[in-house]
Design a protein around this motif. Structure first.
Motif, PDB file in Angstrom:
ATOM      1  N   ARG A  42      -9.298 -13.862 -35.008  1.00 16.40           N
ATOM      2  CA  ARG A  42      -9.749 -12.550 -35.473  1.00 16.40           C
ATOM      3  C   ARG A  42      -9.257 -11.437 -34.547  1.00 16.40           C
ATOM      4  O   ARG A  42      -8.828 -10.373 -35.015  1.00 16.40           O
ATOM      5  CB  ARG A  42     -11.273 -12.531 -35.579  1.00 16.40           C
ATOM      6  N   VAL A  43      -9.302 -11.677 -33.240  1.00 20.94           N
ATOM      7  CA  VAL A  43      -8.820 -10.664 -32.300  1.00 20.94           C
ATOM      8  C   VAL A  43      -7.314 -10.478 -32.450  1.00 20.94           C
ATOM      9  O   VAL A  43      -6.804  -9.350 -32.471  1.00 20.94           O
ATOM     10  CB  VAL A  43      -9.194 -11.043 -30.857  1.00 20.94           C
ATOM     11  N   GLY A  44      -6.561 -11.584 -32.566  1.00 19.83           N
ATOM     12  CA  GLY A  44      -5.114 -11.480 -32.724  1.00 19.83           C
ATOM     13  C   GLY A  44      -4.714 -10.775 -34.000  1.00 19.83           C
ATOM     14  O   GLY A  44      -3.777  -9.966 -34.018  1.00 19.83           O
ATOM     15  N   LEU A 207      -1.788 -10.761 -28.872  1.00 19.34           N
ATOM     16  CA  LEU A 207      -2.755 -11.135 -27.842  1.00 19.34           C
ATOM     17  C   LEU A 207      -2.035 -11.130 -26.495  1.00 19.34           C
ATOM     18  O   LEU A 207      -1.816 -12.188 -25.890  1.00 19.34           O
ATOM     19  CB  LEU A 207      -3.366 -12.508 -28.129  1.00 19.34           C
ATOM     20  N   ALA A 208      -1.632  -9.968 -26.041  1.00 17.26           N
ATOM     21  CA  ALA A 208      -0.908  -9.832 -24.774  1.00 17.26           C
ATOM     22  C   ALA A 208      -1.461  -8.648 -24.018  1.00 17.26           C
ATOM     23  O   ALA A 208      -1.761  -7.602 -24.616  1.00 17.26           O
ATOM     24  CB  ALA A 208       0.588  -9.661 -25.019  1.00 17.26           C
ATOM     25  N   ALA A 209      -1.613  -8.795 -22.721  1.00  9.05           N
ATOM     26  CA  ALA A 209      -2.167  -7.734 -21.870  1.00  9.05           C
ATOM     27  C   ALA A 209      -1.355  -7.650 -20.591  1.00  9.05           C
ATOM     28  O   ALA A 209      -1.047  -8.679 -19.973  1.00  9.05           O
ATOM     29  CB  ALA A 209      -3.642  -7.999 -21.552  1.00  9.05           C
ATOM     30  N   ASP A 210      -1.009  -6.427 -20.192  1.00  9.78           N
ATOM     31  CA  ASP A 210      -0.276  -6.196 -18.952  1.00  9.78           C
ATOM     32  C   ASP A 210      -1.222  -6.296 -17.759  1.00  9.78           C
ATOM     33  O   ASP A 210      -2.412  -5.965 -17.847  1.00  9.78           O
ATOM     34  CB  ASP A 210       0.389  -4.821 -18.980  1.00  9.78           C
ATOM     35  N   ARG A 277      -0.334 -13.751 -22.049  1.00 13.27           N
ATOM     36  CA  ARG A 277      -0.099 -13.723 -23.497  1.00 13.27           C
ATOM     37  C   ARG A 277      -0.622 -15.023 -24.095  1.00 13.27           C
ATOM     38  O   ARG A 277      -0.240 -16.121 -23.663  1.00 13.27           O
ATOM     39  CB  ARG A 277       1.390 -13.570 -23.806  1.00 13.27           C
ATOM     40  N   LEU A 278      -1.502 -14.911 -25.091  1.00 15.86           N
ATOM     41  CA  LEU A 278      -2.027 -16.057 -25.822  1.00 15.86           C
ATOM     42  C   LEU A 278      -1.315 -16.143 -27.162  1.00 15.86           C
ATOM     43  O   LEU A 278      -1.137 -15.124 -27.848  1.00 15.86           O
ATOM     44  CB  LEU A 278      -3.534 -15.922 -26.040  1.00 15.86           C
ATOM     45  N   HIS A 279      -0.907 -17.326 -27.561  1.00 15.97           N
ATOM     46  CA  HIS A 279      -0.222 -17.478 -28.843  1.00 15.97           C
ATOM     47  C   HIS A 279      -0.481 -18.873 -29.391  1.00 15.97           C
ATOM     48  O   HIS A 279      -0.752 -19.828 -28.654  1.00 15.97           O
ATOM     49  CB  HIS A 279       1.287 -17.235 -28.707  1.00 15.97           C
ATOM     50  N   LEU A 280      -0.393 -18.981 -30.696  1.00 21.39           N
ATOM     51  CA  LEU A 280      -0.659 -20.218 -31.423  1.00 21.39           C
ATOM     52  C   LEU A 280       0.635 -20.797 -31.950  1.00 21.39           C
ATOM     53  O   LEU A 280       1.496 -20.074 -32.479  1.00 21.39           O
ATOM     54  CB  LEU A 280      -1.621 -19.937 -32.588  1.00 21.39           C
TER      55      LEU A 280
END
Length: 517
Positions: A42-44, A207-210, A277-280
């Motif tokens: 949901r966030v992604g 879903l990536a944050a510096d 970075r989170l990824h599926l």
């Protein structure tokens, strides 16, 4: 072997390749609960929709974009997410637009090269042979006609791309153009519509944050503690999903980085910036997390220091690496080594094959005691098109199969971890001179030196500052043949140096001259 006709192009001096400043590591998020996967999805999806809208606004601005406009975009996104999420989205959008501009410029350069090549070949008579520097004329009138039509098509395409580039208009597909085209060829790809939809949605999530230096554990948005706890700051519309204070959600999974884990832990403990970075992966149904950071610039090893202990010279080919150890004087030591790899199959298989071959090369270099690896500074960006090599499709496939930029980047990155330097040399004439001066002298009755192994010797000698030719034996103490055969070669421009001696028609005497004189 026949002598090369025409002047040789100048050889650029060798240089030590710069070590990469960026570091990226990956690990799997294991033991995720169904609730964790739902929250991440949901966030992604929510942040991905915001990223898509922001990218559309940035592309619409084109060259008229300013810093003030960037601030307006960020303020607009902050209300639907957070200030840090908005900063990460706008920065990713700006990087993607800049990458598209660079790709557009490269596409223009390729079109110009193809148009120039076809134009020159159309101007030549039919059947005229080409050379190594430029192709000849087309073989038949039918081929000439089809190429003239292709020239008109390329010119029309170039005008469109040139107009887009001048207006600052780029064409970007979030999720990838290849995956978007697969939607129309599901049967050939072996996918159902639902499977394709899952891949398409996962590719468009964000879903990536510096990272931020000075903040707790180096990142306030996506945070990983030294003991492996993963938490993320939820966007404002999804704050009701939080299971921790301050609108955060803590995952049940614990992560640990096997590769460069100690370096990552030191940065996290010192609150230095780390981006995540989170990824599926929809094909495997697995979640991954990537951690990346920048290293401070390091001083490049001087070229003379890299040459001090000799080198391992490497010749890059489409299916193997040919390596040979050289001492400081440019003499080969021992026998050459061959490191095979197979670049067919999926991208993951090709990447694994390349890493395995480079790992074997680095281990071999460490065993020899050398401190540097010499490699060609190859660049085939303009040599893989059908316009340059005509119908020689097999040769184009061989050139395209050589992993030039990827191999060099991976080799420099992996060599830095082994304290080894990489010296890049000009690739001009390495195969030709290797076959001429080194292939036969280094061959034995039981083993013949290949052309690629001989080329590696020229590469190593060039990196060490020596010439490609082998040194000839010194002249004897007198000029008669009694001291042995004279091995000193004549100069290149000496008339008749390759010719045979004239035959004697009669015996030489002091009183009588030969007949016909």
């Amino acid at each position: 072997m026949a002598e090369r006709v025409g002047p040789l192009r100048p050889i650029t001096p060798p240089f030590v390749a710069t070590q990469p400043r960026g570091v990226s590591i990956r690990t799997r998020l294991k033991s995720l609960t169904p609730r964790d996967e739902e929250v991440l999805s949901r966030v992604g999806a929510h942040l991905g929709s915001l990223a898509g809208r922001d990218l559309a606004v940035r592309c619409a601005d084109g060259l008229a974009h300013t810093a003030q406009r960037w601030a307006e975009r960020k303020r607009k996104l902050t209300g639907a997410s957070s200030s840090r999420w908005a900063g990460s989205i706008t920065k990713a959008t700006h990087d993607q637009w800049a990458l598209s501009r660079r790709s557009q410029a490269a596409h223009l350069s390729d079109l110009d090269a193809a148009i120039d090549t076809i134009g020159r070949r159309l101007a030549l008579p039919l059947g005229e042979k080409g050379n190594k520097r430029a192709p000849g004329g087309y073989r038949s009138r039918s081929e000439w006609f089809h190429k003239s039509r292709r020239l008109a098509l390329l010119k029309e395409r170039r005008e469109k791309v040139k107009a887009d580039f001048a207006a600052g208009r780029v064409h970007v597909v979030r999720g990838g153009r290849a995956l978007a085209r697969t939607r129309h060829h599901l049967r050939e790809a072996g996918l159902s519509e639902q499977e394709w939809r899952q891949r398409w949605q996962a590719a468009r999530w964000f879903l990536a944050a510096d990272g931020e230096s000075g903040k707790r554990y180096g990142n306030e948005t996506l945070r990983i503690t030294p003991d492996g706890q993963v938490s993320l700051k939820l966007p404002a519309p999804l704050a009701g999903l939080a299971n921790a204070p301050h609108g955060r959600y803590v995952l049940a999974a614990r992560v640990s980085f096997a590769h460069r884990g100690r370096e990552w832990a030191d940065r996290v403990a010192a609150d230095r910036a780390v981006a995540y970075r989170l990824h599926l992966d929809p094909q495997r149904g697995r979640w991954y997390v990537d951690a990346s950071w920048q290293r401070p610039p390091v001083q490049i090893l001087p070229l003379e220091a890299a040459r001090a202990g000799g080198m391992v010279a490497v010749d890059t080919n489409a299916d193997h690496l040919a390596a040979w150890r050289l001492d400081v004087h440019g003499n080969p030591i021992g026998r050459p080594e061959r490191f095979d790899y197979d670049l067919s199959g999926t991208a993951q298989h090709r990447d694994a094959q390349l890493r395995h071959a480079l790992t074997r090369l680095l281990h071999y270099t460490r065993r020899t005691g050398a401190k540097a690896i010499a490699i060609e500074d190859l660049d085939f960006t303009d040599s893989t098109t059908r316009e340059k090599h005509g119908r020689n499709r097999r040769f184009r496939q061989v050139i395209s199969g050589i992993p030039t930029s990827r191999l060099k980047a991976r080799l420099v990155s992996m060599a830095a971890e082994h304290d080894l330097a990489v010296v890049a040399v000009d690739p001009a004439y390495t195969s030709v001179w290797g076959a001429r001066y080194w292939q036969k002298p280094t061959s034995t009755t039981t083993r013949k030196t290949t052309r690629h192994e001989a080329a590696s010797l020229v590469i190593g000698r060039r990196a060490l500052g020596h010439g490609a030719r082998r040194r000839t034996a010194p002249p004897p103490h007198h000029r008669s043949d009694g001291a042995g055969h004279r091995t000193a070669q004549a100069e290149r421009r000496v008339p008749g140096r390759e010719g045979t001696r004239p035959t004697r028609k009669a015996a030489r005497t002091r009183s009588a001259k030969p007949p016909g004189v």
